[in-house]
Write a protein that holds these residues in place. Sequence first.
Motif, PDB file in Angstrom:
ATOM      1  N   LYS A  59       0.833  -1.213   0.000  1.00 56.08           N
ATOM      2  CA  LYS A  59       0.000   0.000   0.000  1.00 56.08           C
ATOM      3  C   LYS A  59       0.864   1.258   0.000  1.00 56.08           C
ATOM      4  N   GLU A  60       1.995   1.198   0.705  1.00 62.45           N
ATOM      5  CA  GLU A  60       2.915   2.338   0.727  1.00 62.45           C
ATOM      6  C   GLU A  60       3.475   2.582  -0.677  1.00 62.45           C
ATOM      7  N   TRP A  61       3.808   1.491  -1.383  1.00 56.12           N
ATOM      8  CA  TRP A  61       4.302   1.608  -2.761  1.00 56.12           C
ATOM      9  C   TRP A  61       3.215   2.187  -3.670  1.00 56.12           C
ATOM     10  N   GLU A  62       1.976   1.767  -3.485  1.00 53.81           N
ATOM     11  CA  GLU A  62       0.862   2.285  -4.281  1.00 53.81           C
ATOM     12  C   GLU A  62       0.684   3.783  -4.095  1.00 53.81           C
ATOM     13  N   ILE A 115       8.976  10.546   1.540  1.00 48.49           N
ATOM     14  CA  ILE A 115       7.852   9.988   0.802  1.00 48.49           C
ATOM     15  C   ILE A 115       7.905   8.466   0.719  1.00 48.49           C
ATOM     16  N   LEU A 116       9.024   7.876   1.140  1.00 48.54           N
ATOM     17  CA  LEU A 116       9.154   6.416   1.170  1.00 48.54           C
ATOM     18  C   LEU A 116      10.281   6.075   2.125  1.00 48.54           C
ATOM     19  N   GLN A 117      10.146   4.959   2.861  1.00 48.20           N
ATOM     20  CA  GLN A 117      11.190   4.579   3.808  1.00 48.20           C
ATOM     21  C   GLN A 117      11.483   3.090   3.725  1.00 48.20           C
ATOM     22  N   ASN A 118      12.535   2.652   4.415  1.00 45.45           N
ATOM     23  CA  ASN A 118      13.032   1.272   4.394  1.00 45.45           C
ATOM     24  C   ASN A 118      13.531   0.891   3.000  1.00 45.45           C
ATOM     25  N   ILE A 119      14.313   1.769   2.404  1.00 44.96           N
ATOM     26  CA  ILE A 119      14.841   1.590   1.057  1.00 44.96           C
ATOM     27  C   ILE A 119      16.336   1.314   1.124  1.00 44.96           C
TER      28      ILE A 119
END
Length: 159
Positions: A59-62, A115-119
Amino acid sequence: MKMRQEEVKPFVILRQNDGFTMIEMLFSLLILLIISLFVLQLFSIIQTQVGAIDKLHPKEWEVFTMQMQQEVRSSKFQDVAGNRLYLLTGEKLSFIEQYEDKVRRRVDGMGHEVILQNISRFKVEKDGGVIILEITDKAGTTFSRSFHPYLKNVQEADE
């Protein structure tokens, strides 16, 4: 003669026996079952949390791809340099880049919007007018998405 009236105490009567009664056994079993249910649920929650720390939730990727699609389509200039995506919207230049284990967005070189984490890896390329993003999370799963801007770059339109 006075007669003494003895008070009847039900718990005292139960304790006069040397063994457990059936009611006491059922009560003990009920307590044991309730405790075991809570412990099993606790282990289930802990296992779910530990496994999800390094993964990127679908869902985070979406949500990330929808935000990027909106940003790319609303920008009038897109460029890729130094593994950064530069987008010009109005008079503001924003860029998306990897910062430690996060993907962040900065506007005019200021701010830090995660805007995104755990990358673990963030790669952006431009193939003609198409922008291609590849992201690998800490668990090793790779996600990829292409974005097509509505407006062509001004320099590309002149050529």
